[in-house]
Write a protein that holds these residues in place. Structure first.
Motif, PDB file in Angstrom:
ATOM      1  N   ILE A 401       0.855  -0.930   0.148  1.00 45.69           N
ATOM      2  CA  ILE A 401       0.107   0.088   0.137  1.00 45.69           C
ATOM      3  C   ILE A 401       0.623   1.276   0.007  1.00 45.69           C
ATOM      4  O   ILE A 401       0.331   2.364   0.086  1.00 45.69           O
ATOM      5  N   GLY A 402       2.015   1.113  -0.412  1.00 43.30           N
ATOM      6  CA  GLY A 402       3.036   2.222  -0.269  1.00 43.30           C
ATOM      7  C   GLY A 402       3.293   3.201   0.531  1.00 43.30           C
ATOM      8  O   GLY A 402       3.646   4.363   0.262  1.00 43.30           O
ATOM      9  N   LEU A 403       3.275   2.844   1.775  1.00 38.53           N
ATOM     10  CA  LEU A 403       3.540   3.682   2.965  1.00 38.53           C
ATOM     11  C   LEU A 403       5.009   3.758   3.129  1.00 38.53           C
ATOM     12  O   LEU A 403       5.846   3.068   2.866  1.00 38.53           O
ATOM     13  N   ASP A 404       5.494   4.920   3.299  1.00 42.88           N
ATOM     14  CA  ASP A 404       6.951   5.315   3.530  1.00 42.88           C
ATOM     15  C   ASP A 404       7.377   5.007   4.863  1.00 42.88           C
ATOM     16  O   ASP A 404       6.518   4.888   5.964  1.00 42.88           O
ATOM     17  N   ALA A 405       8.569   4.998   5.197  1.00 39.87           N
ATOM     18  CA  ALA A 405       9.365   4.552   6.191  1.00 39.87           C
ATOM     19  C   ALA A 405       8.781   5.490   7.373  1.00 39.87           C
ATOM     20  O   ALA A 405       8.567   5.021   8.737  1.00 39.87           O
ATOM     21  N   GLU A 406       8.970   6.959   7.108  1.00 40.31           N
ATOM     22  CA  GLU A 406       8.170   7.762   8.453  1.00 40.31           C
ATOM     23  C   GLU A 406       6.676   7.457   8.679  1.00 40.31           C
ATOM     24  O   GLU A 406       6.755   7.439   9.865  1.00 40.31           O
TER      25      GLU A 406
END
Length: 418
Positions: A401-406
């Motif tokens: 689902i494309g969540l970034d590390a932050e």
């Protein structure tokens, strides 16, 4: 941080063509919102068939079965390991709005969802069928419960042992003069998982034709009633509650456990022709097949005690290993009574590759029962170790689902994920 940015992924309207020897469900995504046995068993079967199964667990403790059974080296427990191979584990608390939003995102790009929560639980978090259907009209949503989503017991929790009692299964299990007994394995859970898998695959084929998803309602109680087969027919058509026959059979005689000189063996005579061979070539009593009391199955059923006395007296005169070759030569099914470890380590189990070796991240190399499904043209997915709690959380949230590390770090700090 109550809203998660909406991803653009969606379940693909079609699947790429398979290579000749690839698993049949390769490319199919399953969201496994289930715990304990029946529904996880279903999801594991889908994983065996090649589906990408993502198991969602609560960050605090995960699936209850992680705490059941005996702990092996590394801390994992036998019960959990038995029914969760080849899955990914992500730990999400969907009682929090951010967690529920993550589940919606995952459901939006999944093909199948399997769940076994109490009636109304997922609806409270906006994760029921109607809500997720609005997000993904192609979603196949399978609910597994004790008594189904309709009917007077829909809100009751369902456990295998109680279902065995209420379904009548215990009443027909055990010795005739003994107490009712449950089966040695949670057979209601296991067969419900099988029926759920069958229904999901049928719905998937239907979706290939019309593009629409489906809501599937599987009840342990229903499945166990269906399992009664001929016993149910006897009850309904003869209007008589069936009894217990121990290791014998209500209708087909002779069948049962008999003691040879050195221990028990089990055999089954399924026809009059087999009985004639059994009498002459196994027992050495060809006259039994011509005895008016035993000449057909109706007669043998009516005179089972007399036949039992004759057979019991005969079997105790030789060892099991003397009797078994006679059964084999006569074409009458028979076998030794083995314990479970003997069966799993038998020549037959080895030849059928029913025990697989898997590398586990904390336990090392372990042996588990493999899938019984065999294909000539296709294949199953290679068995993978049952996942650690939350082992794949970051990978799935980033990759699916494309969540970034932050964002993932913020969710973890808020105890939404683990």
């Amino acid at each position: 941080m109550s809203e998660i940015p909406r991803a653009t992924h969606a379940a693909a309207p079609g699947l790429p063509a398979l290579g000749q020897h690839e698993p049949p469900l390769k490319g199919v995504r399953v969201l496994d919102l289930s715990r304990v046995l029946a529904a996880p068993f279903c999801a594991m079967m889908l994983a065996d068939l090649g589906a990408e199964v993502t198991k969602v667990e609560h960050p605090k403790g995960g699936d209850q079965t992680r705490h059941w059974g005996t702990a092996i080296h590394g801390g994992e427990r036998t019960y959990y390991l038995a029914i969760n191979r080849s899955k990914q584990s992500i730990a999400i608390d969907f009682s929090k709005p951010e967690g529920a939003a993550l589940i919606k995102e995952l459901a939006r790009e999944s093909d199948i969802l399997v769940e076994n929560y109490m009636l109304g639980t997922l609806e409270r978090y906006g994760l029921g069928y109607e809500a997720l259907k609005a997000e993904n009209p192609r979603l196949i949503y399978c609910s597994v419960s004790g008594y189904g989503r309709t009917g007077p017991s829909a809100a009751r929790p369902g456990y295998d042992s109680v279902i065995q009692a209420e379904s009548g299964l215990m009443s027909i299990t055990g010795e005739p003069d003994g107490e009712a007994s449950k089966a040695g394995v949670p057979i209601c859970d296991i067969t419900a998982g099988m029926y759920a898998t069958q229904a999901i695959l049928a719905a998937f084929v239907r979706r290939l034709r019309n593009g629409h998803g489906e809501a599937i309602d599987i009840a342990l109680f229903d499945c166990t009633l269906a399992n009664h087969v001929s016993v149910a027919a006897n009850a309904l058509l003869l209007k008589t509650p069936p009894g217990r026959y121990g290791n014998s059979h209500a209708d087909i005689i002779p069948q049962g456990l008999y003691h040879a000189e050195d221990g028990p063996l089990m055999f089954h005579v399924g026809s009059d022709a087999q009985f004639a061979r059994f009498s002459a070539d196994v027992l050495g009593l060809p006259e039994l097949a011509h005895d008016p009391r035993f000449i057909d199955n109706d007669g043998r059923r009516a005179n089972r005690e007399a036949l039992d006395e004759i057979m019991s007296g005969r079997f105790c005169t030789r060892s099991r290993h003397e009797w078994l070759p006679l059964f084999r030569a006569a074409g009458v099914p028979a076998g030794l009574v083995q314990n479970v470890l003997e069966a799993l380590t038998s020549e037959e189990a080895t030849a059928r590759e029913m025990v697989c070796e898997i590398d586990h991240p904390t336990a090392g190399r372990i042996n588990l029962v493999g899938s019984p499904l065999k294909f000539q043209e296709g294949s199953l997915a290679p068995p993978m170790a049952p996942p650690l709690l939350g082992e794949h959380t970051d990978r799935v949230l980033a990759g699916r689902i494309g969540l970034d590390a932050e964002t993932i770090a913020q969710l973890r700090a808020a105890h939404v994920i683990y």
